[in-house]
Design a protein around this motif. Structure first.
Motif, PDB file in Angstrom:
ATOM      1  N   VAL A   1      32.902  24.113  47.220  1.00 27.54           N
ATOM      2  CA  VAL A   1      33.404  24.690  48.467  1.00 27.54           C
ATOM      3  C   VAL A   1      34.921  24.769  48.424  1.00 27.54           C
ATOM      4  O   VAL A   1      35.591  23.805  48.026  1.00 27.54           O
ATOM      5  CB  VAL A   1      32.955  23.832  49.665  1.00 27.54           C
ATOM      6  CG1 VAL A   1      33.463  24.440  50.968  1.00 27.54           C
ATOM      7  CG2 VAL A   1      31.441  23.698  49.691  1.00 27.54           C
ATOM      8  N   GLY A   2      35.449  25.910  48.821  1.00 27.18           N
ATOM      9  CA  GLY A   2      36.900  26.039  48.937  1.00 27.18           C
ATOM     10  C   GLY A   2      37.622  26.336  47.637  1.00 27.18           C
ATOM     11  O   GLY A   2      38.850  26.364  47.609  1.00 27.18           O
ATOM     12  N   PHE A   3      36.914  26.595  46.570  1.00 21.81           N
ATOM     13  CA  PHE A   3      37.523  26.911  45.273  1.00 21.81           C
ATOM     14  C   PHE A   3      37.287  28.384  45.015  1.00 21.81           C
ATOM     15  O   PHE A   3      36.154  28.809  44.839  1.00 21.81           O
ATOM     16  CB  PHE A   3      36.891  26.066  44.169  1.00 21.81           C
ATOM     17  CG  PHE A   3      37.530  26.237  42.820  1.00 21.81           C
ATOM     18  CD1 PHE A   3      36.968  27.081  41.875  1.00 21.81           C
ATOM     19  CD2 PHE A   3      38.698  25.575  42.495  1.00 21.81           C
ATOM     20  CE1 PHE A   3      37.550  27.244  40.632  1.00 21.81           C
ATOM     21  CE2 PHE A   3      39.284  25.733  41.252  1.00 21.81           C
ATOM     22  CZ  PHE A   3      38.709  26.568  40.318  1.00 21.81           C
ATOM     23  N   THR A   4      38.351  29.162  44.974  1.00 24.25           N
ATOM     24  CA  THR A   4      38.194  30.614  44.965  1.00 24.25           C
ATOM     25  C   THR A   4      38.703  31.278  43.684  1.00 24.25           C
ATOM     26  O   THR A   4      38.716  32.510  43.597  1.00 24.25           O
ATOM     27  CB  THR A   4      38.923  31.212  46.174  1.00 24.25           C
ATOM     28  OG1 THR A   4      40.306  30.854  46.118  1.00 24.25           O
ATOM     29  CG2 THR A   4      38.328  30.696  47.479  1.00 24.25           C
ATOM     30  N   ASP A   5      39.119  30.482  42.691  1.00 27.02           N
ATOM     31  CA  ASP A   5      39.582  31.072  41.439  1.00 27.02           C
ATOM     32  C   ASP A   5      38.486  31.901  40.795  1.00 27.02           C
ATOM     33  O   ASP A   5      37.303  31.531  40.844  1.00 27.02           O
ATOM     34  CB  ASP A   5      39.988  29.984  40.449  1.00 27.02           C
ATOM     35  CG  ASP A   5      41.218  29.236  40.866  1.00 27.02           C
ATOM     36  OD1 ASP A   5      41.848  28.616  39.986  1.00 27.02           O
ATOM     37  OD2 ASP A   5      41.552  29.251  42.058  1.00 27.02           O
ATOM     38  N   ASN A   6      38.876  32.980  40.146  1.00 25.18           N
ATOM     39  CA  ASN A   6      37.912  33.784  39.394  1.00 25.18           C
ATOM     40  C   ASN A   6      37.826  33.344  37.942  1.00 25.18           C
ATOM     41  O   ASN A   6      36.858  33.679  37.254  1.00 25.18           O
ATOM     42  CB  ASN A   6      38.304  35.262  39.454  1.00 25.18           C
ATOM     43  CG  ASN A   6      38.085  35.840  40.840  1.00 25.18           C
ATOM     44  OD1 ASN A   6      37.107  35.519  41.515  1.00 25.18           O
ATOM     45  ND2 ASN A   6      38.999  36.692  41.277  1.00 25.18           N
TER      46      ASN A   6
END
Length: 121
Positions: A25-30
Protein backbone atom coordinates in the motif's frame (compact mmCIF):
# COMPACT_ATOMS: atom_id res chain seq x y z
CA UNK A 1 3.21 6.15 3.80
CA UNK A 2 4.19 2.73 2.49
CA UNK A 3 2.80 -0.32 4.24
CA UNK A 4 3.32 -4.00 3.52
CA UNK A 5 0.88 -6.44 5.05
CA UNK A 6 1.50 -10.17 4.81
CA UNK A 7 -1.07 -12.91 5.21
CA UNK A 8 -1.55 -16.57 4.42
CA UNK A 9 0.82 -18.17 6.88
CA UNK A 10 -0.21 -21.04 9.10
CA UNK A 11 0.55 -24.51 10.33
CA UNK A 12 0.78 -27.31 7.79
CA UNK A 13 2.11 -30.82 7.66
CA UNK A 14 5.21 -31.73 5.77
CA UNK A 15 4.45 -32.02 2.08
CA UNK A 16 1.68 -29.45 2.24
CA UNK A 17 1.32 -26.12 0.49
CA UNK A 18 0.66 -22.51 1.37
CA UNK A 19 0.24 -19.29 -0.55
CA UNK A 20 1.51 -16.18 1.16
CA UNK A 21 0.23 -12.76 0.17
CA UNK A 22 1.64 -9.30 0.68
CA UNK A 23 -0.50 -6.24 0.10
CA UNK A 24 1.68 -3.28 -0.84
CA UNK A 25 0.00 0.00 0.00
CA UNK A 26 1.23 3.47 -0.84
CA UNK A 27 4.13 2.37 -3.07
CA UNK A 28 3.64 3.78 -6.54
CA UNK A 29 7.00 3.27 -8.29
CA UNK A 30 6.80 1.61 -11.68
CA UNK A 31 10.32 0.22 -11.38
CA UNK A 32 10.96 -1.83 -8.27
CA UNK A 33 12.20 -5.03 -6.73
CA UNK A 34 10.02 -7.07 -4.38
CA UNK A 35 11.34 -9.75 -2.08
CA UNK A 36 10.36 -12.54 0.23
CA UNK A 37 12.69 -13.14 3.17
CA UNK A 38 12.40 -15.57 6.04
CA UNK A 39 13.74 -15.70 9.57
CA UNK A 40 13.94 -18.89 11.58
CA UNK A 41 14.96 -19.11 15.24
CA UNK A 42 18.70 -19.42 15.56
CA UNK A 43 19.30 -18.76 11.87
CA UNK A 44 20.24 -15.73 9.86
CA UNK A 45 17.60 -14.04 7.77
CA UNK A 46 17.70 -15.32 4.22
CA UNK A 47 16.23 -14.20 0.95
CA UNK A 48 13.74 -16.70 -0.43
CA UNK A 49 12.67 -15.16 -3.71
CA UNK A 50 12.49 -11.90 -5.57
CA UNK A 51 10.59 -10.47 -8.49
CA UNK A 52 11.48 -7.41 -10.47
CA UNK A 53 9.06 -4.99 -12.08
CA UNK A 54 10.03 -6.50 -15.44
CA UNK A 55 8.77 -9.88 -14.23
CA UNK A 56 12.11 -11.57 -13.77
CA UNK A 57 12.40 -13.82 -10.75
CA UNK A 58 15.09 -15.44 -8.67
CA UNK A 59 14.97 -18.11 -5.96
CA UNK A 60 17.11 -19.27 -3.12
CA UNK A 61 18.50 -22.73 -3.85
CA UNK A 62 16.62 -24.57 -1.09
CA UNK A 63 13.21 -23.52 -2.47
CA UNK A 64 13.88 -23.83 -6.20
CA UNK A 65 11.22 -26.00 -7.77
CA UNK A 66 8.99 -25.62 -4.69
CA UNK A 67 8.34 -21.90 -4.64
CA UNK A 68 6.74 -19.51 -7.09
CA UNK A 69 6.82 -15.76 -6.62
CA UNK A 70 4.31 -13.65 -8.51
CA UNK A 71 2.90 -10.17 -8.55
CA UNK A 72 -0.53 -8.84 -9.35
CA UNK A 73 0.60 -5.36 -10.23
CA UNK A 74 -2.92 -4.01 -10.62
CA UNK A 75 -3.67 -5.03 -7.05
CA UNK A 76 -0.13 -4.33 -5.88
CA UNK A 77 -0.15 -7.69 -4.19
CA UNK A 78 2.87 -9.96 -4.01
CA UNK A 79 2.49 -13.72 -3.64
CA UNK A 80 4.66 -16.64 -2.68
CA UNK A 81 3.34 -20.11 -3.42
CA UNK A 82 5.15 -22.78 -1.43
CA UNK A 83 4.70 -26.48 -2.13
CA UNK A 84 6.22 -29.69 -0.81
CA UNK A 85 6.85 -27.90 2.45
CA UNK A 86 9.54 -29.23 4.77
CA UNK A 87 10.15 -28.68 8.46
CA UNK A 88 13.17 -26.54 7.56
CA UNK A 89 10.78 -24.09 5.84
CA UNK A 90 9.42 -23.16 9.27
CA UNK A 91 10.07 -19.43 9.70
CA UNK A 92 8.58 -15.96 9.82
CA UNK A 93 8.18 -14.85 6.22
CA UNK A 94 8.50 -11.16 5.40
CA UNK A 95 7.86 -9.31 2.18
CA UNK A 96 9.96 -6.30 1.29
CA UNK A 97 10.23 -3.70 -1.45
CA UNK A 98 13.05 -1.61 -2.84
CA UNK A 99 13.05 1.27 -5.30
CA UNK A 100 14.57 0.57 -8.69
CA UNK A 101 15.26 -2.71 -10.51
CA UNK A 102 16.53 -5.78 -8.68
CA UNK A 103 19.81 -5.55 -10.57
CA UNK A 104 20.50 -2.22 -8.82
CA UNK A 105 19.14 -3.15 -5.42
CA UNK A 106 21.57 -2.85 -2.52
CA UNK A 107 19.05 -3.05 0.28
CA UNK A 108 15.41 -2.90 1.20
CA UNK A 109 13.41 0.26 1.66
CA UNK A 110 10.26 -1.18 3.21
CA UNK A 111 9.46 -4.29 5.25
CA UNK A 112 6.32 -6.06 6.30
CA UNK A 113 5.72 -7.42 9.78
CA UNK A 114 5.73 -11.01 8.63
CA UNK A 115 3.52 -14.07 8.59
CA UNK A 116 4.48 -17.28 10.40
CA UNK A 117 4.81 -20.56 8.55
CA UNK A 118 5.12 -23.70 10.68
CA UNK A 119 5.66 -27.07 9.06
CA UNK A 120 5.27 -30.18 11.17
CA UNK A 121 6.62 -33.57 10.20
Amino acid sequence: QVQLVESGGGSVQSGGSLRLSCAVVGFTDNTFCMFWFREAPGKEREGVALISSDGSTKYEDSVKGRATVSLDNAKRTLYLQLTSLKSEDTAMYHCAVDHGPCSDSSGVSYWGQGTQVTVSS
